[in-house]
Design a protein around this motif. Structure first.
Motif, PDB file in Angstrom:
ATOM      1  N   PRO A  54       0.828  -1.201   0.000  1.00  0.00           N
ATOM      2  CA  PRO A  54       0.000   0.000   0.000  1.00  0.00           C
ATOM      3  C   PRO A  54       0.868   1.259   0.000  1.00  0.00           C
ATOM      4  O   PRO A  54       2.090   1.190  -0.197  1.00  0.00           O
ATOM      5  N   SER A  55       0.237   2.396   0.269  1.00  0.00           N
ATOM      6  CA  SER A  55       0.967   3.661   0.320  1.00  0.00           C
ATOM      7  C   SER A  55       1.948   3.656   1.502  1.00  0.00           C
ATOM      8  O   SER A  55       1.861   2.832   2.397  1.00  0.00           O
ATOM      9  N   VAL A  56       2.881   4.588   1.458  1.00  0.00           N
ATOM     10  CA  VAL A  56       3.845   4.772   2.541  1.00  0.00           C
ATOM     11  C   VAL A  56       3.397   5.997   3.328  1.00  0.00           C
ATOM     12  O   VAL A  56       3.213   7.072   2.751  1.00  0.00           O
ATOM     13  N   TRP A  57       3.196   5.825   4.626  1.00  0.00           N
ATOM     14  CA  TRP A  57       2.705   6.907   5.466  1.00  0.00           C
ATOM     15  C   TRP A  57       3.575   6.963   6.712  1.00  0.00           C
ATOM     16  O   TRP A  57       3.529   6.066   7.556  1.00  0.00           O
ATOM     17  N   LEU A  58       4.369   8.011   6.833  1.00  0.00           N
ATOM     18  CA  LEU A  58       5.231   8.182   7.998  1.00  0.00           C
ATOM     19  C   LEU A  58       4.441   8.898   9.080  1.00  0.00           C
ATOM     20  O   LEU A  58       3.871   9.957   8.837  1.00  0.00           O
ATOM     21  N   THR A  59       4.419   8.329  10.262  1.00  0.00           N
ATOM     22  CA  THR A  59       3.610   8.898  11.342  1.00  0.00           C
ATOM     23  C   THR A  59       4.414   9.808  12.257  1.00  0.00           C
ATOM     24  O   THR A  59       3.870  10.351  13.213  1.00  0.00           O
ATOM     25  N   SER A  60       5.698   9.964  11.967  1.00  0.00           N
ATOM     26  CA  SER A  60       6.531  10.872  12.756  1.00  0.00           C
ATOM     27  C   SER A  60       7.462  11.622  11.813  1.00  0.00           C
ATOM     28  O   SER A  60       7.533  11.312  10.623  1.00  0.00           O
ATOM     29  N   GLY A  61       8.167  12.595  12.350  1.00  0.00           N
ATOM     30  CA  GLY A  61       9.097  13.367  11.527  1.00  0.00           C
ATOM     31  C   GLY A  61       8.347  14.200  10.497  1.00  0.00           C
ATOM     32  O   GLY A  61       7.430  14.943  10.847  1.00  0.00           O
ATOM     33  N   CYS A  62       8.684  14.033   9.234  1.00  0.00           N
ATOM     34  CA  CYS A  62       8.082  14.845   8.164  1.00  0.00           C
ATOM     35  C   CYS A  62       6.628  14.475   7.878  1.00  0.00           C
ATOM     36  O   CYS A  62       5.912  15.221   7.229  1.00  0.00           O
ATOM     37  N   LYS A  63       6.199  13.280   8.321  1.00  0.00           N
ATOM     38  CA  LYS A  63       4.823  12.789   8.152  1.00  0.00           C
ATOM     39  C   LYS A  63       4.388  12.677   6.688  1.00  0.00           C
ATOM     40  O   LYS A  63       3.224  12.860   6.346  1.00  0.00           O
TER      41      LYS A  63
ATOM     42  N   LYS B 170       7.249   6.816  -9.955  1.00  0.00           N
ATOM     43  CA  LYS B 170       6.914   8.195  -9.632  1.00  0.00           C
ATOM     44  C   LYS B 170       6.223   8.273  -8.287  1.00  0.00           C
ATOM     45  O   LYS B 170       5.411   7.426  -7.944  1.00  0.00           O
ATOM     46  N   VAL B 171       6.564   9.325  -7.547  1.00  0.00           N
ATOM     47  CA  VAL B 171       5.932   9.570  -6.253  1.00  0.00           C
ATOM     48  C   VAL B 171       4.628  10.323  -6.491  1.00  0.00           C
ATOM     49  O   VAL B 171       4.588  11.330  -7.186  1.00  0.00           O
ATOM     50  N   ILE B 172       3.550   9.794  -5.913  1.00  0.00           N
ATOM     51  CA  ILE B 172       2.242  10.432  -5.975  1.00  0.00           C
ATOM     52  C   ILE B 172       1.865  10.766  -4.538  1.00  0.00           C
ATOM     53  O   ILE B 172       1.639   9.875  -3.717  1.00  0.00           O
ATOM     54  N   TRP B 173       1.842  12.063  -4.232  1.00  0.00           N
ATOM     55  CA  TRP B 173       1.540  12.520  -2.872  1.00  0.00           C
ATOM     56  C   TRP B 173       0.060  12.407  -2.562  1.00  0.00           C
ATOM     57  O   TRP B 173      -0.766  12.680  -3.399  1.00  0.00           O
ATOM     58  N   VAL B 174      -0.223  11.994  -1.327  1.00  0.00           N
ATOM     59  CA  VAL B 174      -1.611  11.877  -0.867  1.00  0.00           C
ATOM     60  C   VAL B 174      -2.017  13.190  -0.227  1.00  0.00           C
ATOM     61  O   VAL B 174      -1.270  13.848   0.427  1.00  0.00           O
TER      62      VAL B 174
END
Length: 59
Positions: free
Chosen positions: A37-46, A55-59
């Motif tokens: 699935p998507s990559v979701w960082l829950t800390s730092g830059c989030k 290609k990176v597709i921002w959510v």
């Protein structure tokens, strides 16, 4: 991989079947990667993004 936002953070994603959570890595005919699935960082830059056909597709 390095976070695509530019913060410099190294992101480690598990792709082995036994891991939880884990990501599926697919390469298209041209060798371009996609993650699910998507990559979701829950800390730092989030950052929260998909990687589709290299290609990176921002959510």
């Amino acid at each position: 991989m390095k976070c695509p936002c530019g913060c410099g953070r190294t992101i480690e994603l598990l792709v082995i079947e036994e891991a939880k959570p884990r990501w599926d890595l697919d390469l298209d005919a041209g060798g371009l990667p996609s993650l699910s699935p998507s990559v979701w960082l829950t800390s730092g830059c989030k950052s929260h993004f998909w990687l589709k056909r290299g290609k990176v597709i921002w959510v």
